[in-house]
Design a protein around this motif. Structure first.
Motif, short mmCIF file in Angstrom:
data_model
loop_
_atom_site.label_atom_id
_atom_site.label_comp_id
_atom_site.label_asym_id
_atom_site.label_seq_id
_atom_site.Cartn_x
_atom_site.Cartn_y
_atom_site.Cartn_z
N ILE A 1 0.80 -1.30 -0.14
CA ILE A 1 0.08 -0.03 0.06
C ILE A 1 0.69 1.28 -0.07
O ILE A 1 1.07 2.08 -1.02
CB ILE A 1 -0.96 0.01 1.44
CG1 ILE A 1 -2.30 -0.68 0.96
CG2 ILE A 1 -1.41 1.04 1.64
CD1 ILE A 1 -2.74 -1.29 2.53
N SER A 2 1.43 1.44 0.90
CA SER A 2 2.74 2.27 0.94
C SER A 2 3.30 2.57 -0.37
O SER A 2 3.77 3.87 -0.84
CB SER A 2 3.76 2.04 2.60
OG SER A 2 4.58 3.20 2.06
N SER A 3 3.75 1.55 -1.55
CA SER A 3 4.55 2.03 -2.25
C SER A 3 3.06 2.05 -3.34
O SER A 3 4.33 2.96 -4.56
CB SER A 3 5.51 0.28 -2.57
OG SER A 3 4.65 -0.76 -2.94
N GLY A 4 2.26 2.41 -2.88
CA GLY A 4 1.60 3.05 -3.87
C GLY A 4 1.63 4.26 -4.30
O GLY A 4 1.04 5.03 -5.44
N LYS B 1 -0.11 2.89 -8.60
CA LYS B 1 1.26 2.57 -9.62
C LYS B 1 0.65 2.50 -11.35
O LYS B 1 1.48 1.72 -11.85
CB LYS B 1 2.00 0.94 -9.55
CG LYS B 1 3.19 1.85 -8.15
CD LYS B 1 3.80 0.18 -7.76
CE LYS B 1 5.05 0.92 -6.64
NZ LYS B 1 5.46 -0.73 -6.08
N GLY C 1 -3.23 4.26 -5.51
CA GLY C 1 -2.12 4.72 -4.68
C GLY C 1 -3.06 5.66 -3.79
O GLY C 1 -4.34 5.16 -3.35
N GLY D 1 -4.43 -0.43 -2.99
CA GLY D 1 -3.44 1.02 -2.49
C GLY D 1 -2.36 0.93 -3.22
O GLY D 1 -1.68 2.06 -3.27
N GLU D 2 -1.61 -0.31 -3.56
CA GLU D 2 -0.82 0.14 -4.38
C GLU D 2 -0.98 -0.01 -6.17
O GLU D 2 0.33 0.91 -6.41
CB GLU D 2 0.02 -2.13 -4.99
CG GLU D 2 1.57 -1.51 -5.60
CD GLU D 2 2.48 -2.30 -5.58
OE1 GLU D 2 1.35 -3.89 -5.15
OE2 GLU D 2 3.24 -2.95 -5.60
#
Lengths: 425, 628
Positions: free
Chosen positions: A293-296, A301, A331, A327-328
């Motif tokens: 999720i955070s990396s979104g 992406k 975003g 989430g990923e």
């Protein structure tokens, strides 16, 4: 009049339908993203999870038509019978049910599995509505409160025995229904205090908390006694009783946590509260989902571009952790949008429920909203590590025919009740 | 308040909390778009060839050869027939278990080195068989190869990046090769090039499922650059040969440029010993602290010795510059110099000139202690206080590059010691004067220098008053160096005119003085012999050993091409060992060969002369043999 009556879609709330379609549609896209392994495979491939989900979605159409076919009076009349069917289907699990993932929650028919607890929710909501809508019924009487509690907790206990603690939690949402109908807020307040005390006891140990609580109590008691001089003389047993209850509760919290809870449940609490470090990768699921999720980032992406999703890093990503896909790949923008969609859905349901002259429709509507609300916050809360790991599906998003049909049933009964409300007397 | 408000309120509250948490996770903690730190991305490195190293004449000193390591990724290892595996790799079961455990502790998903540097013969055979053993693979690496066994101290060696280095510098992966001594270290960034990166998308089972972002982030490897050193390999090898059986250091510099022609430390070792599988074994021997031989220790750069008589030249120059002496000042020497009233306050002298006036020229060629003690005293007494005098003296000395790091481009060195007023003020509670530290006059006392510092002084004298910072790099990628640090001259505080009489005196040393037996026909050598006392402690008792043998020289006198400093530990008088070695090196460098029976006899003598017996008195040398 006849023409209207023959049109099963007459009077349905289109806002609810649009929200439903939006959620189911976006939900399916994310299941596709979470379960596809090859970008160029067929959409209608029914051996894949997304293919199966699509099939369930398509089959929702006849289901919806079926639900809307019956008019609202039917649901009101047959609420008790439907409730009974629900209870029986839950009991039958212990005899005929299949054990999957450690819980006896499924009936298996060949390659298809059915989870009765998903449908029991709707029937319980109907039963509660039926009980509370009776004109003689006053929720302020203890005996009536007990009746309501039994209806709610009977299926809950059966589900707890499977065991499936996540689904049990959802039944707590009925407090909102009861509260709306006049149940005092005290129960919720007590319940919240109990939960907070429980967590504090876990964090700091029973001795410390008892000191703190007794200290606070004493301050309050002294203040109270100053104002009501002479109270203590005749009522000292009540004051003592309060101390006793608190003390007992705090100690038993500790005791239950250490001796009744199972190790993996203890672990989850301790990790969430930060008491112990997760060296055995117990929080692995949540950790992976957090990272995904955070990396979104802000904008995600892109569809099918999330490498953690595509790399299958998050376990159970198509069921309990489906939100991490959102989430990923979508975003902050996409994730917030989903939450807002759910909020709009819930607002709309409550708003419509309030417009019912008939109590039945209103109570059922609150049941629907509360159940959905609990599912959404518990599931998403778990996925973003605000709550301990509890396995319940995200409505309309999580993979599973029983779950999708259960929620569709839950929602569309209300849509029908709402459509017919002008006929209420 | 309407009863419906409660649920509205909670829905709103919960929604805000969830969105807030999402904000924290996604916007504040942010998207991790750096493919280097993404767990879903596997980076494969392409290591380029390390640059070659040549000597000043284009001779290849350091090249590359391929080496193969067996790597392991513990999570990918499936149950295997360990006996077969161990037989294949020629290791024992113990080693297997140990190495596997270490790798697993380091990381179950990242590769670790399992077996270093397979023998060349084994590679092809293993490559085929290794497919059977999942989780193990062969990583190709470039390691060094030294065609000429020489200059190990200059070239240095490369080793694996350790955990601490990898943590401090994100550009280095653990297990990568990096220069850790010598030129390999100084110029590591030029030699290593840039490693190429390929980013691949992997799933949680570590299976590659495609290129990451279609190779958008991939980079190509850039080969390392070749470098040319200032070293003359033939001279270097010759010097190492001459120093066999002896300990010490030799530094030869080209005065006009500061280029280091030879940098010899003895004992030395074959640089190929620090390469390959036998390296671990060899390095424990080479780096053994108890072994006073210490081949890893670079004596030419790091050993500090009292400079002895060559230091007198500096005192003479300072004396001239300060005006306390001139070419005609005379001193009378009666076997020594009395510097105090007490019985022991007498400094012996071996110049063998009794009763006659000794002037600068003779004082140099005969190395008269009395003359220079007098000069030193005059310098210090010339100022208001001894402390101020000391400072003045110290500044002159330091302008030759002594007492501090020279600033050359090799990673090891010592400052040496040049005392000043403060030095003595803080150590002596009573008042002191030049007679307290009169030994400084003759290059003993507190003064300490390293061979390269002394060679630099020699170059400064050869240039009559300035020097270029000694450096080892001549060209990088075929282009001459442009670093102003090495190109611009540094001036000493002595006027050029004062160097002439000094140089004449040094010439006399080799004509009739202490160095006359090391003369070369046809070449005007100019230099100064030296001897420095030294002591050691054996069994708790302070014992004086044979003096160190020292010589500084440059040649030819007019238009100097080489300036050289030689230290031979416990070699006796300077004229005994240091001088012949120096002259042989000069002859070799200028004439390319040694001619004449006499010279060849000297050469033979030097090569075969061993001081092992004296060294053995100092300690017990462990009997070990180095593996080839």
């Amino acid at each position: 009049m006849r023409a209207e009556k023959n049109n099963i879609f007459y009077g349905v709330d289109w806002i609810l339908i649009i929200l439903y379609i939006a959620l189911v549609g976006f939900g399916w896209m994310n299941i596709y993203a979470a379960t596809t392994n090859d970008v160029n495979s067929e959409v209608l491939d029914f051996s894949t999870k997304y293919g199966k989900q699509l099939l369930w979605i398509i089959l929702c159409v006849p289901l919806i038509i079926f639900i809307l076919f019956f008019n609202s009076k039917f649901y009101e009349k047959f609420a008790s019978i439907l409730y009974l069917i629900g209870i029986l289907s839950l009991v039958g699990l212990f005899v005929f049910g299949k054990n999957i993932n450690g819980a006896q929650s499924w009936y298996a028919f060949g390659s298809v599995s059915l989870q009765p607890s998903e449908f029991a929710k709707a029937f319980t909501a109907l039963a509660v509505a039926k009980l509370l809508s009776d004109r003689q019924y006053n929720l302020k009487l203890i005996k009536n409160q007990i009746k309501a509690f039994i209806i709610i907790f009977l299926p809950a206990i059966l589900i707890a025995l499977q065991p499936d603690l996540g689904s049990v939690l959802v039944y707590l949402s009925f407090f909102f229904v009861l509260n709306r109908e006049g149940l005092t807020l005290n129960y919720i307040i007590f319940g919240s205090i109990a939960i907070v005390l429980f967590l504090l006891t876990l964090l700091f140990g029973p001795i410390a908390i008892i000191f703190m609580v007794f200290g606070l109590l004493s301050i309050l008691v002294v203040y109270f006694l100053k104002k009501h001089k002479g109270y203590l003389k005749f009522n000292w047993h009540k004051v003592l009783g309060i101390y006793l209850i608190f003390g007992l509760y705090i100690f038993s919290s500790g005791y239950i946590f250490n001796n009744v809870f199972e190790q993996h449940q203890r672990d989850r609490f301790e990790i969430l509260l930060g008491i112990s470090k997760d060296t055995k990768k117990i929080g692995y699921n949540t950790n992976q989902s957090l990272q995904a999720i955070s990396s979104g980032g802000g904008f995600g992406k892109g569809f099918l571009q999330g490498e953690r999703t595509q790399g299958d890093f998050v376990p159970e990503q198509h069921t309990d952790y489906i939100f991490s896909t959102v989430g990923e790949e979508w975003g902050f923008l996409g994730s917030s949008l989903v939450i807002i969609l759910f909020m709009l859905l819930l607002y709309r349901i409550i708003y419509l429920a309030e417009t019912h002259k008939n109590k039945f429709g209103r109570i059922y509507g609150y049941g629907l909203a509360s159940i959905l609300f609990f599912h959404v916050i518990i599931n998403i809360g778990m996925v973003i590590q605000l709550l301990p790991t509890v396995g319940i599906p995200l409505p309309f998003f999580s993979y599973g025919g029983s779950s999708l049909w259960g929620f569709t049933l839950l929602l569309f009964i209300f849509i029908k009740l709402d459509a017919n409300k002008s006929y209420d007397w | 308040m309407k009863r419906s408000s409660l649920l509205y309120f909670f829905i709103t509250l919960a929604g805000l909390i969830l969105i807030g948490r999402l904000f924290q996770l996604q916007v504040i903690n942010g998207a991790d778009l750096d493919p280097n730190h993404n767990a879903a991305v596997k980076v494969i490195y392409d290591y380029p060839e390390r640059g070659y190293i040549y000597d000043r004449n284009g001779k290849l000193l350091v090249a590359n050869q391929l080496s193969y390591d067996v790597m392991v990724v513990p999570n990918e290892v499936e149950p295997l027939d360990t006996i077969e595996f161990c037989n294949l790799l020629k290791i024992d079961l113990d080693y297997f278990k140990r190495k596997y455990k270490t790798a697993k502790n380091y990381s179950p998903w990242l590769p670790s080195v399992f077996l270093k540097q397979l023998a060349k013969e084994d590679f092809a055979f293993l490559q085929e068989k290794l497919h059977k053993f999942k989780g193990f693979y062969i990583q190709k690496r470039n390691i060094r190869n030294y065609p000429i066994s020489s200059a190990a101290n200059v070239l240095g060696y490369i080793s694996k990046v350790n955990e601490l280095e990898a943590k401090n510098n994100p550009n280095f992966q653990q297990g990568e090769l990096i220069g850790s001594s010598g030129v390999e270290k100084s110029y590591d960034s030029i030699l290593r090039g840039i490693k190429g990166k390929k980013f691949l998308h992997r799933n949680r089972l570590n299976k590659i499922i495609g290129k990451y972002k279609d190779g958008e982030y991939d980079t190509l490897a850039v080969n390392g650059q070749d470098i040319t050193l200032t070293i003359d390999s033939e001279l270097q090898q010759y010097g190492e040969l001459l120093m066999s059986g002896k300990r010490g250091g030799i530094v030869a510099i080209e005065p006009k440029t500061g280029e280091i022609l030879a940098l010899i430390s003895s004992p030395t070792y074959n640089p190929n010993m620090m390469v390959g599988r036998q390296r671990a074994y060899n390095s424990t021997i080479l780096m053994d602290e108890k072994n006073l031989d210490k081949p890893i220790y670079d004596r030419s750069l790091q050993a500090t010795y009292p400079p002895g008589s060559p230091f007198k030249l500096i005192n003479a120059l300072i004396g001239l510059q300060e005006g306390v002496i001139d070419e005609n000042s005379a001193v009378y020497c009666y076997g020594g110099y009395r510097y105090g009233p007490r019985k022991g306050a007498f400094q012996k002298c071996h110049c063998d000139i009794f009763g006659g006036p000794i002037r600068l020229h003779t004082a140099i060629s005969k190395s008269c202690n009395s003359y220079f003690s007098t000069t030193y005293r005059k310098i210090i007494d010339n100022a208001e206080t001894a402390s101020v005098g000391m400072d003045i003296w110290s500044n002159h000395v330091k302008s030759f590059g002594l007492g501090n790091y020279l600033g050359y481009d090799l990673p090891s060195g010592q400052k040496g010691l040049i005392p000043d007023g403060n030095y003595y003020d803080s150590r002596y509670k009573y008042s002191w004067g030049p007679t307290t530290n009169i030994s400084n006059a003759i290059g003993q006392g507190e003064v300490l220098t390293t061979p390269i510092q002394l060679a630099n002084v020699t170059a400064a004298i050869a240039n009559k008053g300035y020097f270029f910072t000694p450096h080892i790099l001549k060209k990088s990628n075929d282009k001459n160096i442009i670093n102003t640090e090495y190109i611009l001259p540094k001036k000493t505080t002595i006027d050029p005119k004062y160097f002439d009489p000094i140089i004449e005196g040094m010439h006399e040393v080799f004509k009739t003085g202490t160095g006359k037996w090391s003369n070369i026909k046809g070449i005007d050598i100019v230099g100064k012999t030296g001897t420095s006392e030294n002591f050691t402690i054996i069994n708790g008792v302070r014992k004086q050993l044979r003096d160190h043998s020292i010589l500084i020289a440059f040649a030819p006198k007019d238009d100097p091409k080489i300036a050289i400093a030689v230290f031979v530990e416990n070699g006796g008088y300077g004229s005994t060992i240091a001088a012949p070695i120096t002259s042989l090196l000069i002859e070799k460098y200028l004439n390319k060969k040694i001619t004449g029976n006499n010279r060849k006899w000297i050469e033979n003598n030097m090569i075969n002369l061993s001081l092992r017996d004296i060294y053995n008195q100092k300690e017990i040398i462990p009997k070990t043999t180095l593996k080839d």
